[in-house]
Design a protein around this motif. Sequence first.
Motif, mmCIF file in Angstrom:
data_model
loop_
_atom_site.group_PDB
_atom_site.id
_atom_site.type_symbol
_atom_site.label_atom_id
_atom_site.label_comp_id
_atom_site.label_asym_id
_atom_site.label_seq_id
_atom_site.Cartn_x
_atom_site.Cartn_y
_atom_site.Cartn_z
ATOM 1 N N VAL B 169 -25.796 -32.247 32.499
ATOM 2 C CA VAL B 169 -26.580 -32.630 31.312
ATOM 3 C C VAL B 169 -25.706 -32.677 30.071
ATOM 4 N N GLU B 172 -23.849 -36.028 30.317
ATOM 5 C CA GLU B 172 -24.582 -37.292 30.363
ATOM 6 C C GLU B 172 -25.577 -37.476 29.235
ATOM 7 N N TYR B 173 -25.879 -36.433 28.469
ATOM 8 C CA TYR B 173 -26.890 -36.589 27.424
ATOM 9 C C TYR B 173 -26.390 -37.489 26.316
ATOM 10 N N ASP B 181 -34.542 -44.567 29.918
ATOM 11 C CA ASP B 181 -33.270 -43.861 30.149
ATOM 12 C C ASP B 181 -33.494 -42.366 30.227
ATOM 13 N N CYS B 182 -34.338 -41.873 29.343
ATOM 14 C CA CYS B 182 -34.696 -40.450 29.331
ATOM 15 C C CYS B 182 -35.253 -40.042 30.676
ATOM 16 N N GLN B 184 -34.966 -41.485 33.515
ATOM 17 C CA GLN B 184 -33.972 -41.591 34.580
ATOM 18 C C GLN B 184 -33.011 -40.411 34.542
ATOM 19 N N PHE B 185 -32.603 -40.044 33.340
ATOM 20 C CA PHE B 185 -31.685 -38.919 33.149
ATOM 21 C C PHE B 185 -32.295 -37.654 33.715
ATOM 22 N N ASN B 188 -32.557 -37.708 37.550
ATOM 23 C CA ASN B 188 -31.239 -37.480 38.156
ATOM 24 C C ASN B 188 -30.853 -36.016 38.131
ATOM 25 N N THR B 189 -31.080 -35.394 36.967
ATOM 26 C CA THR B 189 -30.712 -33.977 36.843
ATOM 27 C C THR B 189 -31.463 -33.135 37.850
#
Lengths: 255, 230
Positions: B169, B172-173, B181-182, B184-185, B188-189
């Motif tokens: 995090v 990638e943040y 995008d949020c 997806q982020f 993924n995390t």
Amino acid sequence: MSSIGTGYDLSASTFSPDGRVFQVEYAMKAVENSSTAIGIRCKDGVVFGVEKLVLSKLYEQGSNKRIFNVDRHVGMAVAGLLADARSLSEVAREEASNFRSNYGHNIPLKYLSERVAMYVHAYTLYSAVRPFGCSFIFGSYDQDDGPQLYMVDPSGISFGYWGCAIGKAKQAAKTEIEKLQMKDMTCRELVKEVAKIIYIVHDEVKDKAFELELSWVGEVTNGKHELVPKDIRVEAEKYAKDSLEEEDDSDEDNM
Amino acid sequence: MEGWCWALTLECLLGKSLFQVLESQSFTMNIKKVLPQLSVLPPPIPPLLSIPHRETVVNRVMNKLSLLHDKIYCALSGSAADAQTIAEMVNYQLDVHSIEVGEDPQVRSAATLVKNISYKYKEELSAHLIVAGWDKRGGGQVYVTLNGLLSRQPFAVGGSGSSYVYGFVDAEYRKAMSKEDCQQFVVNTLSLAMSRDGSSGGVAYLVTIDEKGAEEKCILGNELPTFYDQ
């Protein structure tokens, strides 16, 4: 105008036959005996002005303040029994402080004035205590809500205002306030007008010396309630005195 | 008597979950949860009998995103009973508060209420709530209330699987990500943490909150993105 409440006015827990609680009305009379305080809300802030009668030359300048700080962003101007007002200012401070401690942000003024009004109202319900003999005007400025002005009176009601006056010359002051276009004015302009109104309603004959207490809260002070700085106060008083003289002159011309 | 009642509710042993909360500038906020493994403690046995042994019951479908108000949610971790109780108490307090003040409560208020309880009872409680939501003054906000502190952050992770994804995090943040995008982020995390942490797994719950309201979504385990080693 006032009627004697013979027998029905001895305690706050008694109604009169025509539906009045005389003790509360007497409390409001106590407010009318005190000198005037006004508060006006403008486009970007709130200004308070208090006509503080100086009863003795021996008093230190600035003693017996009638404008209190309740929280960083809230100011309170009072009229009536000063001792009652001081203890209520402590109540208001506690409310504001508890709110901040519980909820993590500044107390909204509407909520604060409702809480203080509820407290004042509680003292109008019982015969064991007497109603508070003072009215207050609360003012605050907040980035998102803008300037707010609320008044609480001894009966325990609170209303929001653009301009209000309490004390002995409140009728005359209200008339003057109504002449102003406060929604378009800034704090700096309003300070001078407030000083002028206090000077206008001050009765030279009955009360001799007085001190003008001025305070403001708004964008100009970054949301912090404070007494108006000395130089601006001096300028405002000068403006007030000058405009009074002009009116006197124009009266003479008319003669 | 108390002990018996306590044991009958589902207890979650320390922090067996991962959740992630993050905010972005476009006034949206996502919360993600991964389901914890919950354990049931057997009723405490009076001193005369033998020491109890632990039994584990796994519940992979508990929704740990709890509503505090219309646009304020909190993510639970730690002891389920403690966390749920705090969330219920704050839900009630916020209801009363919003009626008294006459408008939607600020996210800061909700977080302060949670923080006050967490701090006052920090010796007795074992729960961490991350409070996040949207209000009209500050937009999307995320607050961490671990152990009774209060701190606003752009994003927050917590729970047992969080230690595996701090690096991810942090790297990638990005500030001001879009809503997609949020999401997806966050997904993924969670996926990365779920695959590495033995105590995490199951499904992922996602809540997106913005001006219009809150939107809940559940992503099943086999729909999560896969990475190396999966």
